[in-house]
Design a protein around this motif. Structure first.
Motif, short mmCIF file in Angstrom:
data_model
loop_
_atom_site.label_atom_id
_atom_site.label_comp_id
_atom_site.label_asym_id
_atom_site.label_seq_id
_atom_site.Cartn_x
_atom_site.Cartn_y
_atom_site.Cartn_z
N SER A 191 -15.74 -1.96 2.03
CA SER A 191 -15.32 -1.34 3.14
C SER A 191 -14.45 -0.40 2.62
O SER A 191 -13.60 -0.57 1.76
CB SER A 191 -14.48 -2.36 4.21
OG SER A 191 -13.45 -3.05 3.73
N THR A 192 -14.17 0.87 3.56
CA THR A 192 -13.11 1.70 3.19
C THR A 192 -11.64 0.90 3.68
O THR A 192 -11.66 0.03 4.58
CB THR A 192 -13.12 2.68 4.12
OG1 THR A 192 -14.52 3.48 4.00
CG2 THR A 192 -12.13 3.87 4.09
N ILE A 193 -10.53 0.97 3.00
CA ILE A 193 -9.41 0.59 3.32
C ILE A 193 -8.19 1.53 3.58
O ILE A 193 -8.10 2.38 2.82
CB ILE A 193 -8.89 -0.43 2.26
CG1 ILE A 193 -9.88 -1.59 1.77
CG2 ILE A 193 -7.45 -1.24 2.79
CD1 ILE A 193 -9.45 -2.41 0.88
N VAL A 194 -7.68 1.30 5.01
CA VAL A 194 -6.66 2.19 5.51
C VAL A 194 -5.42 1.52 5.75
O VAL A 194 -5.31 0.53 6.36
CB VAL A 194 -7.07 3.21 6.54
CG1 VAL A 194 -5.92 4.04 6.96
CG2 VAL A 194 -8.45 3.91 6.15
N ASP A 195 -4.37 2.03 5.07
CA ASP A 195 -3.21 1.19 5.21
C ASP A 195 -2.15 1.93 6.34
O ASP A 195 -1.67 2.97 6.26
CB ASP A 195 -2.45 1.50 3.96
CG ASP A 195 -0.95 0.60 3.96
OD1 ASP A 195 -0.73 -0.17 5.02
OD2 ASP A 195 -0.18 0.78 2.82
N PHE A 196 -1.70 1.14 7.34
CA PHE A 196 -0.88 1.41 8.40
C PHE A 196 0.41 0.69 8.19
O PHE A 196 1.17 0.89 9.04
CB PHE A 196 -1.52 1.20 9.90
CG PHE A 196 -2.55 2.40 10.38
CD1 PHE A 196 -2.15 3.29 10.75
CD2 PHE A 196 -3.79 2.06 10.23
CE1 PHE A 196 -3.08 4.48 11.36
CE2 PHE A 196 -4.97 2.91 10.43
CZ PHE A 196 -4.31 3.87 11.17
N SER A 197 0.53 -0.18 7.29
CA SER A 197 1.80 -1.18 7.19
C SER A 197 3.20 -0.11 7.00
O SER A 197 4.28 -0.95 7.20
CB SER A 197 1.59 -2.19 6.04
OG SER A 197 1.54 -1.39 4.77
N SER A 198 3.22 0.91 6.44
CA SER A 198 4.45 1.52 5.95
C SER A 198 5.18 2.33 7.30
O SER A 198 6.20 2.74 7.21
CB SER A 198 4.17 2.48 5.06
OG SER A 198 3.41 3.90 5.51
N GLY A 199 4.33 2.52 8.22
CA GLY A 199 5.14 3.12 9.42
C GLY A 199 5.04 4.84 9.06
O GLY A 199 5.49 5.61 9.81
N GLU A 200 4.25 5.30 8.02
CA GLU A 200 4.53 6.71 7.84
C GLU A 200 2.82 7.31 7.83
O GLU A 200 2.49 7.94 6.94
CB GLU A 200 4.69 6.92 6.22
CG GLU A 200 6.49 6.28 5.97
CD GLU A 200 6.70 6.50 4.58
OE1 GLU A 200 5.94 6.64 3.75
OE2 GLU A 200 7.81 6.11 4.52
N GLY A 201 2.15 6.62 8.79
CA GLY A 201 0.98 7.25 9.20
C GLY A 201 -0.30 6.53 8.45
O GLY A 201 0.13 5.41 7.78
N ALA A 202 -1.35 6.87 8.15
CA ALA A 202 -2.68 6.27 7.32
C ALA A 202 -2.79 6.85 6.25
O ALA A 202 -2.72 7.73 5.98
CB ALA A 202 -3.94 6.60 8.49
N VAL A 203 -2.95 5.87 5.11
CA VAL A 203 -2.81 5.96 3.82
C VAL A 203 -4.24 5.46 3.21
O VAL A 203 -4.56 4.10 3.50
CB VAL A 203 -1.88 5.38 3.04
CG1 VAL A 203 -1.86 5.88 1.62
CG2 VAL A 203 -0.53 6.11 3.66
N LEU A 204 -5.11 6.06 2.55
CA LEU A 204 -6.32 5.44 2.04
C LEU A 204 -6.13 4.82 0.81
O LEU A 204 -5.58 5.26 -0.09
CB LEU A 204 -7.24 6.71 1.80
CG LEU A 204 -8.73 6.07 1.22
CD1 LEU A 204 -9.36 5.63 2.30
CD2 LEU A 204 -9.40 7.29 0.70
N LEU A 205 -6.31 3.56 0.83
CA LEU A 205 -6.14 2.60 -0.43
C LEU A 205 -7.53 2.39 -1.05
O LEU A 205 -7.33 2.22 -2.25
CB LEU A 205 -5.60 1.24 -0.07
CG LEU A 205 -4.25 1.28 0.50
CD1 LEU A 205 -3.63 -0.08 0.94
CD2 LEU A 205 -3.08 1.89 -0.01
#
Length: 364
Positions: A191-205
């Motif tokens: 799967s594509t992984i997108v990080d929302f954990s930083s509070g700084e928007g969506a980041v592609l991992l």
């Protein structure tokens, strides 16, 4: 066999799988991406069995798989309630992605709820979650009424399995492993992984079948590449998500990429290669010429120039070639464009980890 004609299991078999999970056992499950090695996400001993079976370092987080409740009258699923036991701070943007792409090949990373096991998150304060789209995985999760942790059902660092036969071969001798056969995986890469954990928007991992361009066009949410949205210089020592190591998805046979039209150059870089080389060529291109490298006996393997088809067959092709005893496998470099980013990512990691010795994984 395609997933369309996949052998959908009888409810008795699914019930047995649910009981296995409740008893702390492992079940290999089909998803639309690759087969997963599933255990009860609330059972620390069961989770440890995943790491032991895969030979996977315990600081590597696992992805939590959950299912939407099966309510036909429900037009809008309350994902917030379903995520509440696992994730904190589920943003509006994250919900837009969830409502558009779940169930499907998209994993989202959130700050974890305090009840989430450290064994599951590799000791980190984030948790990765997805809702698989495969009908067998969905039915199993609904009946289980819980979530499972499920990394790919293969030995650590090796080629991911896209059929039940791959899983059985990978864990030959593990007699207590239950394998649910759901046919061949449609998507074929993780799967594509997108990080929302930083509070700084969506980041592609991790790139995958769902691209940042598709996310933007369907939800209006911009997904940044790591480091693109903020001048964050924090050093991420631990892998935040699965499949982020430099060496991964790797065959035992040495694997290399060649630039367009440069097969002979690639071959001449390996003068010590005994002779047997498998060369993947685009189905849209004419056949290779054997002139100029008489010492190499090579065989062409046609690969699709359609990114979706290429992805769905990539691991199957790598596994088959790996078992055929070649001295070297050459693949063409995927073309530019984000629809190819997922397979480019997998191929680069596979090249880096390929070869007979497993200690090349130490270099991560």
């Amino acid at each position: 066999m395609s997933s369309d004609s996949a052998p959908l299991h009888s409810s008795a078999v699914i019930d047995e799988a649910v009981q296995t999970l409740r008893n702390g056992g492992l079940v290999a499950i089909p998803t639309e991406t690759v087969y997963g090695l599933a255990a009860d996400a609330r059972n620390p001993e069961a989770i440890k069995k995943i790491f032991a079976a895969k030979g996977r370092p315990s600081n590597h987080p696992l992805i939590v798989h959950l299912a939407a409740p099966d309510k036909f009258d429900q037009t809008q699923i309350d994902w917030v309630a379903l995520l509440a036991p696992w994730a904190r701070d589920v943003s509006e943007d994250a919900l837009k992605l969830i409502n558009q792409f779940w169930p499907g090949p998209l994993t989202l990373v959130f700050k974890k709820d305090k009840s989430v096991l450290n064994e599951l998150t590799g000791g980190q304060d984030t948790v990765a979650i997805r809702a698989p789209a495969h009908p067998i995985a969905k039915e199993l999760l609904r009946k289980f009424k819980g979530a499972v942790a499920a990394p790919s059902a293969n030995r650590f660092g090796k080629v991911s399995p896209t059929s039940a036969a791959d899983v059985r071969e990978e864990f030959e001798g593990m007699l207590d492993l239950m394998v649910l056969d759901g046919g061949d995986c449609k998507v074929g890469i993780e799967s594509t992984i997108v990080d929302f954990s930083s509070g700084e928007g969506a980041v592609l991992l991790r790139p995958g079948a769902i691209t940042p361009g598709e996310i933007l066009s369907k939800t209006g949410v911009k997904v940044y590449l790591p480091g693109e949205n903020k001048t964050s210089n924090e050093e991420k020592v631990l892998p935040k998500v699965s499949g982020s190591l430099k060496a991964h998805y790797a065959p035992t046979t040495p694997l290399r990429l060649y630039a367009s039209g440069r097969v002979l150059d690639a071959l001449s870089e390996f003068p010590d290669t005994k002779s047997r080389v498998a060369v993947a060529v685009w189905d849209s291109e004419s056949s290779l010429s054997h002139d100029g490298h008489p010492s190499a006996r090579f065989e062409e393997v046609e690969v699709s120039s359609d990114s979706t088809v290429f992805a769905s067959r990539l691991y199957r092709c790598l596994r088959d070639l790996d078992q055929q005893g070649w001295d070297l496998i050459l693949f063409p470099e995927p073309p530019a464009g984000e629809e190819w980013d997922g397979v480019r990512d997998r191929l680069q990691r596979a090249c880096f980890g390929s070869g007979p010795s497993s200690n090349n994984h130490e270099s991560n």
